[in-house]
Motif scaffolding. Sequence first.
Motif, PDB file in Angstrom:
ATOM      1  N   ALA A 334       2.590   5.640  -4.514  1.00 32.02           N
ATOM      2  CA  ALA A 334       4.341   5.840  -4.228  1.00 32.02           C
ATOM      3  C   ALA A 334       4.073   4.791  -2.860  1.00 32.02           C
ATOM      4  CB  ALA A 334       5.386   6.509  -3.179  1.00 32.02           C
ATOM      5  N   LEU A 335       3.173   4.826  -1.539  1.00 32.27           N
ATOM      6  CA  LEU A 335       2.297   4.048  -0.634  1.00 32.27           C
ATOM      7  C   LEU A 335       1.686   3.439  -0.881  1.00 32.27           C
ATOM      8  CD1 LEU A 335       1.380   6.929   1.786  1.00 32.27           C
ATOM      9  CD2 LEU A 335       3.652   5.443   2.132  1.00 32.27           C
ATOM     10  N   ALA A 336       1.414   3.170  -2.673  1.00 29.37           N
ATOM     11  CA  ALA A 336       1.146   1.502  -3.370  1.00 29.37           C
ATOM     12  C   ALA A 336       1.624   0.872  -3.090  1.00 29.37           C
ATOM     13  CB  ALA A 336      -0.058   2.336  -4.199  1.00 29.37           C
ATOM     14  N   ASP A 337       3.431   1.124  -3.641  1.00 26.35           N
ATOM     15  CA  ASP A 337       4.578  -0.223  -4.426  1.00 26.35           C
ATOM     16  C   ASP A 337       5.109   0.494  -3.239  1.00 26.35           C
ATOM     17  OD1 ASP A 337       5.809  -1.366  -5.573  1.00 26.35           O
ATOM     18  OD2 ASP A 337       5.359  -0.033  -7.016  1.00 26.35           O
ATOM     19  N   ALA A 344      10.251   8.815  -4.682  1.00 28.79           N
ATOM     20  CA  ALA A 344       8.700  10.073  -4.704  1.00 28.79           C
ATOM     21  C   ALA A 344       9.566  11.125  -4.209  1.00 28.79           C
ATOM     22  CB  ALA A 344       7.634   9.573  -4.728  1.00 28.79           C
ATOM     23  N   ILE A 345       9.484  11.251  -2.954  1.00 27.99           N
ATOM     24  CA  ILE A 345       9.923  12.509  -2.080  1.00 27.99           C
ATOM     25  C   ILE A 345      11.918  12.765  -2.499  1.00 27.99           C
ATOM     26  CG2 ILE A 345      11.110  13.094  -0.204  1.00 27.99           C
ATOM     27  CD1 ILE A 345      10.073  10.523   1.973  1.00 27.99           C
ATOM     28  N   ASP A 381       6.596   3.410   4.839  1.00 24.04           N
ATOM     29  CA  ASP A 381       6.673   1.899   3.836  1.00 24.04           C
ATOM     30  C   ASP A 381       6.489   1.175   4.841  1.00 24.04           C
ATOM     31  OD1 ASP A 381       6.670   2.328   1.207  1.00 24.04           O
ATOM     32  OD2 ASP A 381       8.758   2.089   1.451  1.00 24.04           O
ATOM     33  N   SER A 382       6.924   0.530   6.540  1.00 27.64           N
ATOM     34  CA  SER A 382       6.564  -0.107   7.781  1.00 27.64           C
ATOM     35  C   SER A 382       5.450  -0.178   8.016  1.00 27.64           C
ATOM     36  CB  SER A 382       8.253   0.524   8.528  1.00 27.64           C
ATOM     37  OG  SER A 382       9.028  -0.386   7.996  1.00 27.64           O
ATOM     38  N   ARG A 394      -4.421   5.404   2.352  1.00 28.48           N
ATOM     39  CA  ARG A 394      -3.094   6.113   1.971  1.00 28.48           C
ATOM     40  C   ARG A 394      -3.026   6.941   1.606  1.00 28.48           C
ATOM     41  NH1 ARG A 394      -3.864   2.444  -1.326  1.00 28.48           N
ATOM     42  NH2 ARG A 394      -3.015   1.066  -0.280  1.00 28.48           N
ATOM     43  N   ARG A 395      -4.306   8.713   1.388  1.00 25.94           N
ATOM     44  CA  ARG A 395      -3.606   9.303   1.291  1.00 25.94           C
ATOM     45  C   ARG A 395      -3.566  10.329   1.915  1.00 25.94           C
ATOM     46  NH1 ARG A 395      -7.996   8.053  -1.717  1.00 25.94           N
ATOM     47  NH2 ARG A 395      -9.840   8.536  -0.985  1.00 25.94           N
TER      48      ARG A 395
END
Length: 746
Positions: A334-337, A344-345, A381-382, A394-395
């Motif tokens: 989800a963080l990749a997009d 997702a949460i 995201d920010s 990211r992981r």
Amino acid sequence: MSIHPLGGAHAPRTEPMRVLEEIKRLALETLGGLPGGLYEPVEDALKRSVQGDDGHDAPQLLYQNQAALWVLRQHHATHVMRYRQQVARGFDDFRVLRIRNRGDLPLGLIDESQIDFHLAGQGLAEAIEHSHSRALETMAGRLQAVAAVLGLPPTVNPIGPTRLATAFVETFNDEQVPAPLRVLLFAQYQRALDAELGELYAKVNELLANSGYGAAERAPTGAMPIRPPAPRADFDGVGQADSAGSRYEREERREQGTYAPPASGAPGAAPTSAELSELRSMLHAWRDGRLNNDAADAGAGQPPTPSRRQLRVEEVVSVASLLQGEPSDVFARALADSGRLASAIRDQLNDGSRRLGLNPEQISFSVEEEDAIDLVALLFDSVFSSHHLQDRARRLYARLVLPFIKVALTDQAMFVQSAHPARRLLDAITEACAGNRAETPQERELLDRAAAASQRVVAEYNEDLAIFETAHAELDALLQQQRRRIELQAERAAKATFGRERLNHAREQADAVLTRRIAAPPLSRAVSDFLGTSWRHHLVQTLLREGEDSESFAAAVALGDALVEADRIAADGRGRDLAQRLLALEPTIVACLGSSGLDPSSADHALAVLVKGLVYPNAPRDLHDPPAAHVDDDAAERERWLVGGMDPLRFDPSVFERMRALQPGEWLQLTDIQGETVDAKIAWISPLSARRLLVNRRGLRVLVASAEELASLATAGRLQVGCEPTAFEQAMRHMREELDRGVTRH
């Protein structure tokens, strides 16, 4: 603004140079012998430190350190002399007496074996600053008045913590001092300073006030000298300016202290903060707009949603705790997009509710829980939109999503209190990961430590924020080294830039001198070739080593004029005069060739070629074009940031004045022509061109630009002055901007 002495607004002012000389005398009388008095107490402390060590290698360690101390004792006179010279040099720097000779500053890198010595000096300077802050603050204003009378910019206090730490570091810079002995040396020097500085600073402040330089105003915050990259602003041996992150952290801890949790301690207790209320209002408007759009997209006539029981905060926390230790791949994807994390949460929490026996179709999240989910999602995201984070990072962040959801549910102070433990940990992890490509052992170690911090939080966090503090402390210990490396990196960038500017400046001066000699009268090919190669190189080397006003440079220019005259004599066929002239010039010509790196044999050959070209009166002689313009080494860098090439720059005069007023240590946000934004700090201002060196948060060079070029970037909307000092604050700003845009769109 006129500055009058405290207690005597109309006291006459003593000539400032006399005042500085008197302060210098006081300083040398009080402090000049300090290095010589350190060895005996250091030896006693060394023996005591080893007596309590029962290890089998304790005697060997004592012997090694005593041997090193014995060597230092043998150099006692040298150390005292060098220390006194360093203290005196602080006054030369204050009066800008050494600016014209900055060319002798070493442009090499600091030896790795000396870094710890320099870092100990930085800690010493900070300790002195803390112990004598009031007297130093008063002295800063009064010395500013002295500088103003001399027409100088704000300069470093010649007997301040920075200068005294520099003096001590430089005194022992060439010595091989083991770590235990180094610690004891600095500790004893600090004690000796503390015993003397109180009285010295009081005398100096009284002298300044009585001399008419009492300052009622404080020195402007952030005022820093414009200087070449000599070293550091903390102290000359390491780097000029505090990194923005470390300075901010010290100020924040001093002003705000440690984090205090909500007094109620109850789950869901939130601070009654106007800032948080405003943030939640923006979030509600943003979310309502999205829901309205979704309903409009779904079409009319949909059946109403049946009433559902709202989950209690304790239930959501329990669900998050159940999922906390499980793989976080769904959050990483989800963080990749951008924009998918909140969904997702919610999906994961609903799935966890089902596993606990709660039917997702009969329950819903409360407004507070929706707020926590959206705020955390927007925050993460920010962070990713503000920093250059790799896949491995990211992981790492994905593992932290659920712990931060739990924090947001139980303590929303995280969003408004900068000292919050979870917030500080996220800042530290981002500092470790941003721009980190794991290309060096140090970078890989940082990533491993950041990953360990996140794993520890996942494994141990159970609504006790102490685990965030523990994880932060472990990571921050390594980050301190990272920050020091970044400061050194910025210094090296400044030194390299300064060296390149000096070289280019010398080439331009040499080309100007050369052009005047080859433009007229007509010259033979032999003389013009010699002037355009060996002689030009000799001019450049002399300018770099001796300066434009030196006798050596005047002699080098005279050699060129003499060769032009010799060529005229040769054209007139005056063989005897030519021979006498060349014999007289031979030693100077050979020295010129030698400066180009030619050995004696090659120099003799080049001299023979020159003489051979002059012996024929009828050799063709022509006027010659000036040398080609120097290729811009920064062309690729400029193409990334500046549009228009050589077109005239366009900017508002007021913006230009704002850019010209920027000082080292100030942060900017730059956007290149592809739209990529980067945080950049002004690390140095060139004394030759007044251009600003901008480095990123890793201390790497981003751009070297004039105030006019920065003004054109600002006018084009691609430069913003100032940026948030921490990743969390920067992410909060981006979050607010996103909420504002969302409300406007809806």
